[in-house]
Design a protein around this motif. Structure first.
Motif, PDB file in Angstrom:
ATOM      1  N   PRO A 188      37.651   5.406 -25.493  1.00 29.06           N
ATOM      2  CA  PRO A 188      37.452   5.902 -26.863  1.00 29.06           C
ATOM      3  C   PRO A 188      36.628   7.183 -26.951  1.00 29.06           C
ATOM      4  O   PRO A 188      36.748   7.922 -27.921  1.00 29.06           O
ATOM      5  CB  PRO A 188      36.737   4.739 -27.565  1.00 29.06           C
ATOM      6  CG  PRO A 188      36.188   3.869 -26.490  1.00 29.06           C
ATOM      7  CD  PRO A 188      37.047   4.081 -25.285  1.00 29.06           C
ATOM      8  N   CYS A 193      41.422   1.346 -23.123  1.00 32.79           N
ATOM      9  CA  CYS A 193      41.157   2.542 -23.923  1.00 32.79           C
ATOM     10  C   CYS A 193      39.927   3.311 -23.408  1.00 32.79           C
ATOM     11  O   CYS A 193      38.987   2.723 -22.868  1.00 32.79           O
ATOM     12  CB  CYS A 193      40.932   2.087 -25.355  1.00 32.79           C
ATOM     13  SG  CYS A 193      40.184   3.295 -26.406  1.00 32.79           S
ATOM     14  N   CYS A 209      46.641  -1.194 -30.545  1.00 29.06           N
ATOM     15  CA  CYS A 209      46.529   0.262 -30.431  1.00 29.06           C
ATOM     16  C   CYS A 209      47.036   0.759 -29.083  1.00 29.06           C
ATOM     17  O   CYS A 209      46.639   0.253 -28.036  1.00 29.06           O
ATOM     18  CB  CYS A 209      45.068   0.675 -30.610  1.00 29.06           C
ATOM     19  SG  CYS A 209      44.804   2.430 -30.360  1.00 29.06           S
ATOM     20  N   TYR A 224      34.565  -1.826 -27.517  1.00 27.72           N
ATOM     21  CA  TYR A 224      35.832  -1.429 -28.123  1.00 27.72           C
ATOM     22  C   TYR A 224      36.930  -1.366 -27.072  1.00 27.72           C
ATOM     23  O   TYR A 224      36.657  -1.132 -25.897  1.00 27.72           O
ATOM     24  CB  TYR A 224      35.696  -0.049 -28.796  1.00 27.72           C
ATOM     25  CG  TYR A 224      34.748  -0.100 -29.962  1.00 27.72           C
ATOM     26  CD1 TYR A 224      35.152  -0.613 -31.191  1.00 27.72           C
ATOM     27  CD2 TYR A 224      33.433   0.336 -29.814  1.00 27.72           C
ATOM     28  CE1 TYR A 224      34.261  -0.676 -32.255  1.00 27.72           C
ATOM     29  CE2 TYR A 224      32.548   0.267 -30.871  1.00 27.72           C
ATOM     30  CZ  TYR A 224      32.966  -0.237 -32.094  1.00 27.72           C
ATOM     31  OH  TYR A 224      32.091  -0.316 -33.136  1.00 27.72           O
ATOM     32  N   GLY A 225      38.155  -1.545 -27.510  1.00 33.65           N
ATOM     33  CA  GLY A 225      39.307  -1.460 -26.623  1.00 33.65           C
ATOM     34  C   GLY A 225      40.155  -2.722 -26.709  1.00 33.65           C
ATOM     35  O   GLY A 225      39.761  -3.723 -27.308  1.00 33.65           O
ATOM     36  N   THR A 226      41.307  -2.646 -26.073  1.00 36.78           N
ATOM     37  CA  THR A 226      42.242  -3.767 -26.107  1.00 36.78           C
ATOM     38  C   THR A 226      41.632  -5.005 -25.450  1.00 36.78           C
ATOM     39  O   THR A 226      41.127  -4.937 -24.333  1.00 36.78           O
ATOM     40  CB  THR A 226      43.533  -3.386 -25.360  1.00 36.78           C
ATOM     41  OG1 THR A 226      44.005  -2.155 -25.886  1.00 36.78           O
ATOM     42  CG2 THR A 226      44.596  -4.459 -25.528  1.00 36.78           C
ATOM     43  N   CYS A 253      41.490  -3.403 -32.199  1.00 35.23           N
ATOM     44  CA  CYS A 253      42.092  -2.580 -31.141  1.00 35.23           C
ATOM     45  C   CYS A 253      43.343  -3.223 -30.540  1.00 35.23           C
ATOM     46  O   CYS A 253      43.998  -2.608 -29.681  1.00 35.23           O
ATOM     47  CB  CYS A 253      41.077  -2.341 -30.025  1.00 35.23           C
ATOM     48  SG  CYS A 253      39.581  -1.497 -30.550  1.00 35.23           S
ATOM     49  N   GLY A 286      43.170   7.269 -27.798  1.00 32.64           N
ATOM     50  CA  GLY A 286      42.431   6.297 -27.010  1.00 32.64           C
ATOM     51  C   GLY A 286      42.861   6.236 -25.550  1.00 32.64           C
ATOM     52  O   GLY A 286      42.045   6.002 -24.665  1.00 32.64           O
ATOM     53  N   TYR A 287      44.142   6.469 -25.296  1.00 28.68           N
ATOM     54  CA  TYR A 287      44.667   6.154 -23.961  1.00 28.68           C
ATOM     55  C   TYR A 287      45.075   7.366 -23.125  1.00 28.68           C
ATOM     56  O   TYR A 287      45.324   7.239 -21.934  1.00 28.68           O
ATOM     57  CB  TYR A 287      45.851   5.188 -24.095  1.00 28.68           C
ATOM     58  CG  TYR A 287      45.398   3.831 -24.584  1.00 28.68           C
ATOM     59  CD1 TYR A 287      45.013   2.841 -23.690  1.00 28.68           C
ATOM     60  CD2 TYR A 287      45.300   3.559 -25.947  1.00 28.68           C
ATOM     61  CE1 TYR A 287      44.562   1.608 -24.137  1.00 28.68           C
ATOM     62  CE2 TYR A 287      44.840   2.333 -26.408  1.00 28.68           C
ATOM     63  CZ  TYR A 287      44.481   1.360 -25.498  1.00 28.68           C
ATOM     64  OH  TYR A 287      44.021   0.150 -25.945  1.00 28.68           O
ATOM     65  N   PRO A 337      34.181   4.242 -33.383  1.00 31.96           N
ATOM     66  CA  PRO A 337      34.153   4.707 -32.003  1.00 31.96           C
ATOM     67  C   PRO A 337      35.203   5.770 -31.708  1.00 31.96           C
ATOM     68  O   PRO A 337      35.195   6.357 -30.641  1.00 31.96           O
ATOM     69  CB  PRO A 337      34.509   3.432 -31.230  1.00 31.96           C
ATOM     70  CG  PRO A 337      35.496   2.736 -32.124  1.00 31.96           C
ATOM     71  CD  PRO A 337      35.046   3.035 -33.527  1.00 31.96           C
ATOM     72  N   CYS A 338      36.130   6.002 -32.671  1.00 35.03           N
ATOM     73  CA  CYS A 338      37.286   6.830 -32.321  1.00 35.03           C
ATOM     74  C   CYS A 338      37.890   7.419 -33.581  1.00 35.03           C
ATOM     75  O   CYS A 338      37.440   7.170 -34.697  1.00 35.03           O
ATOM     76  CB  CYS A 338      38.336   5.991 -31.581  1.00 35.03           C
ATOM     77  SG  CYS A 338      39.100   4.741 -32.627  1.00 35.03           S
ATOM     78  N   TYR A 353      50.048   3.010 -35.636  1.00 37.68           N
ATOM     79  CA  TYR A 353      49.084   1.942 -35.343  1.00 37.68           C
ATOM     80  C   TYR A 353      48.444   1.518 -36.658  1.00 37.68           C
ATOM     81  O   TYR A 353      48.026   2.352 -37.458  1.00 37.68           O
ATOM     82  CB  TYR A 353      48.026   2.450 -34.363  1.00 37.68           C
ATOM     83  CG  TYR A 353      46.762   1.623 -34.372  1.00 37.68           C
ATOM     84  CD1 TYR A 353      46.794   0.312 -33.915  1.00 37.68           C
ATOM     85  CD2 TYR A 353      45.577   2.139 -34.871  1.00 37.68           C
ATOM     86  CE1 TYR A 353      45.658  -0.459 -33.956  1.00 37.68           C
ATOM     87  CE2 TYR A 353      44.431   1.375 -34.906  1.00 37.68           C
ATOM     88  CZ  TYR A 353      44.468   0.073 -34.451  1.00 37.68           C
ATOM     89  OH  TYR A 353      43.351  -0.685 -34.491  1.00 37.68           O
ATOM     90  N   LEU A 402      40.619   6.623 -34.947  1.00 37.43           N
ATOM     91  CA  LEU A 402      41.313   5.643 -35.795  1.00 37.43           C
ATOM     92  C   LEU A 402      40.379   4.709 -36.531  1.00 37.43           C
ATOM     93  O   LEU A 402      40.687   4.252 -37.632  1.00 37.43           O
ATOM     94  CB  LEU A 402      42.272   4.808 -34.938  1.00 37.43           C
ATOM     95  CG  LEU A 402      43.408   5.590 -34.309  1.00 37.43           C
ATOM     96  CD1 LEU A 402      44.059   4.776 -33.216  1.00 37.43           C
ATOM     97  CD2 LEU A 402      44.422   5.964 -35.359  1.00 37.43           C
ATOM     98  N   LEU A 403      39.286   4.374 -35.900  1.00 37.68           N
ATOM     99  CA  LEU A 403      38.371   3.393 -36.493  1.00 37.68           C
ATOM    100  C   LEU A 403      37.075   4.067 -36.905  1.00 37.68           C
ATOM    101  O   LEU A 403      36.444   4.734 -36.082  1.00 37.68           O
ATOM    102  CB  LEU A 403      38.028   2.293 -35.476  1.00 37.68           C
ATOM    103  CG  LEU A 403      39.133   1.350 -35.026  1.00 37.68           C
ATOM    104  CD1 LEU A 403      38.537   0.267 -34.130  1.00 37.68           C
ATOM    105  CD2 LEU A 403      39.825   0.720 -36.217  1.00 37.68           C
TER     106      LEU A 403
HETATM  107  S1  SF4 Z   1      41.821   0.823 -28.721  1.00 38.74           S
HETATM  108 FE1  SF4 Z   1      42.465   2.342 -30.264  1.00 38.74          FE
HETATM  109  S2  SF4 Z   1      41.406   1.701 -32.141  1.00 38.74           S
HETATM  110 FE2  SF4 Z   1      40.338   0.692 -30.419  1.00 38.74          FE
HETATM  111  S3  SF4 Z   1      38.674   2.091 -29.848  1.00 38.74           S
HETATM  112 FE3  SF4 Z   1      40.459   2.591 -28.573  1.00 38.74          FE
HETATM  113  S4  SF4 Z   1      41.488   4.264 -29.699  1.00 38.74           S
HETATM  114 FE4  SF4 Z   1      40.112   3.238 -31.140  1.00 38.74          FE
END
Ligand code: SF4
Length: 393
Positions: free
Chosen positions: A269, A267, A318, A307-309, A315, A323-324, A283-284, A214, A286-287
């Protein structure tokens, strides 16, 4: 990484420690049915960022030396483990075996009955292995991104695959559980990966943690990271080649189904809170968009809904387990029959995919890296960490 081994998708059964499945399952059910919304599954502990490799896909190793030389102490690590109720602790980094007191952190976590996964590139495993003992709560997770050619290219150093495989064999001979952590980039070839998974079974690897590469913000080699559609296509090909095989993935069946494009997930997170030398990362894993001073502050004061898709540009692509997986676990509790059928049959590898979450309303990415870096350096200096370096390894 890693990730919570709630169940294993495989075509033939392999041994999974029953006590681990039960403990984690009971924990999740207790949280879920008592109405707790934000509960963690896995504590991601990054006791240092320093690494003895310079992988093209890693965004952690280009920090200044004062940060790379900073570490979480044993006391801080165990205090964080005490704060966070996650039943699983993943030791990540950087390379955890460069931390001189890593064995003490692991022992302390095991004493607290946490399931500990130590993620390592294995370059120091032979040198350090006698500091560790086989334990039902402990698993080595060796970073291997494919066969010799693919892995050595991913980590930008020849010979690393052979060293990692020798370390896996050594650890197995001493009675340890050994998993691998495998990140797939957009140059991954499903056929070669299938051969690689067969190979890992032949050397006794007990579990495979899959991670789609990612393009998180600090990764220097963004061109090789997967986007969502490419991720789903790759995993469909891979899983279709895995039918009838004995591959054992450490992730839940529904997370694998999500990777194959059969679930529309948002997600979660807070499922894998991350503690590193800067504090609790928002928040996670990765970020890094900010840091909380305590686990409670992280959980209570993070604006999780932003946060999230489809919510935030960073995001958008990702699909990683940090996250998932927690989303898939919640779905498993809500839809046990669906999860059981996917576990039995494996993810669907043909036909239409589940719809993607729309991206048209996501907020734009905020590029605050330099500002956060300056803040983090100041924090480390205030805490005296950068002036109090201990020798590593
Ligand atoms: S979608 Fe991925 S990058 Fe965004 S908050 Fe969730 S885990 Fe983190």
């Amino acid at each position: 990484m890693i990730r919570p081994p709630i169940s294993k998708h495989r075509v033939k059964p392999v041994s999974v420690p029953l006590h681990q499945t039960l403990r984690i399952g009971l924990y999740v059910m207790r949280q879920h049915f008592s109405g707790v919304k934000h509960y963690p599954l896995v504590l991601m502990m990054e006791p240092l960022f320093r690494c003895n490799l310079t992988c093209a896909g890693c965004g952690k190793i280009d920090y200044p030396d004062s940060i790379l030389n900073s570490r979480i102490s044993v006391e801080e690590a165990l205090a964080s483990i005490d704060e966070c109720p996650a039943p699983v602790v993943v030791m990540a980094g950087g390379e955890p075996l460069l931390h001189r007191e890593m064995d003490q952190i692991v022992k302390g976590a095991i004493a607290r009955k946490k399931f500990v996964y130590l993620c390592t590139n294995a370059l120091l495993l032979e040198k350090k292995i006698d500091l560790y003992e086989p334990n039902p709560y402990f698993t080595w997770t060796v970073h291997l991104d494919g066969n010799r050619e693919d892995h050595d290219r991913a980590v930008s150093r020849d010979g690393t695959f052979d060293q990692a495989v020798a370390a896996i064999k050594l650890a197995k001979s001493k009675g340890f559980r050994v998993n691998i952590n495998c990140t797939l980039f957009n140059n991954a070839d499903a056929g070669r990966m299938a051969e690689f998974f067969d190979f890992t079974q032949s050397i006794g690897v007990e579990g495979i943690t899959l991670s789609p590469g990612y393009a998180y913000e600090r990764a220097p080699d963004g061109e090789h990271f997967l986007n969502r559609r490419a991720t789903k296509d790759l995993f469909r090909k891979l899983f279709s080649l895995g039918k009838g095989k004995n591959w054992a993935f450490t992730q839940s069946s529904l997370f694998l189904d999500f990777l194959a494009g059969n679930q529309t997930y948002q997600c979660t997170p807070w499922g894998n809170p991350t503690r590193n030398v800067f504090g609790w990362q928002r928040p996670c894993y990765l970020l890094g968009e900010g840091y909380a001073k305590s686990y409670k502050e992280l959980m209570d004061e993070t604006d999780w809904e932003s946060y999230g898709t489809g919510k935030y540009e960073k995001c958008a692509d990702c699909m990683v387990h940090s996250g998932y997986e927690a989303t898939a676990v919640t779905d498993t509790l809500n839809n046990p029959l669906k999860a059981a059928l996917v576990a039995l049959r494996g993810p669907k590898t043909e036909g239409p995919m589940a719809p993607d979450l729309p991206l048209d309303k996501q907020r734009p990415a905020i590029n605050n890296y330099d500002q956060l870096l300056a803040q983090n350096l100041e924090t480390l200096q205030t805490e005296g960490r950068t002036n109090n370096l201990k020798r590593m390894s």
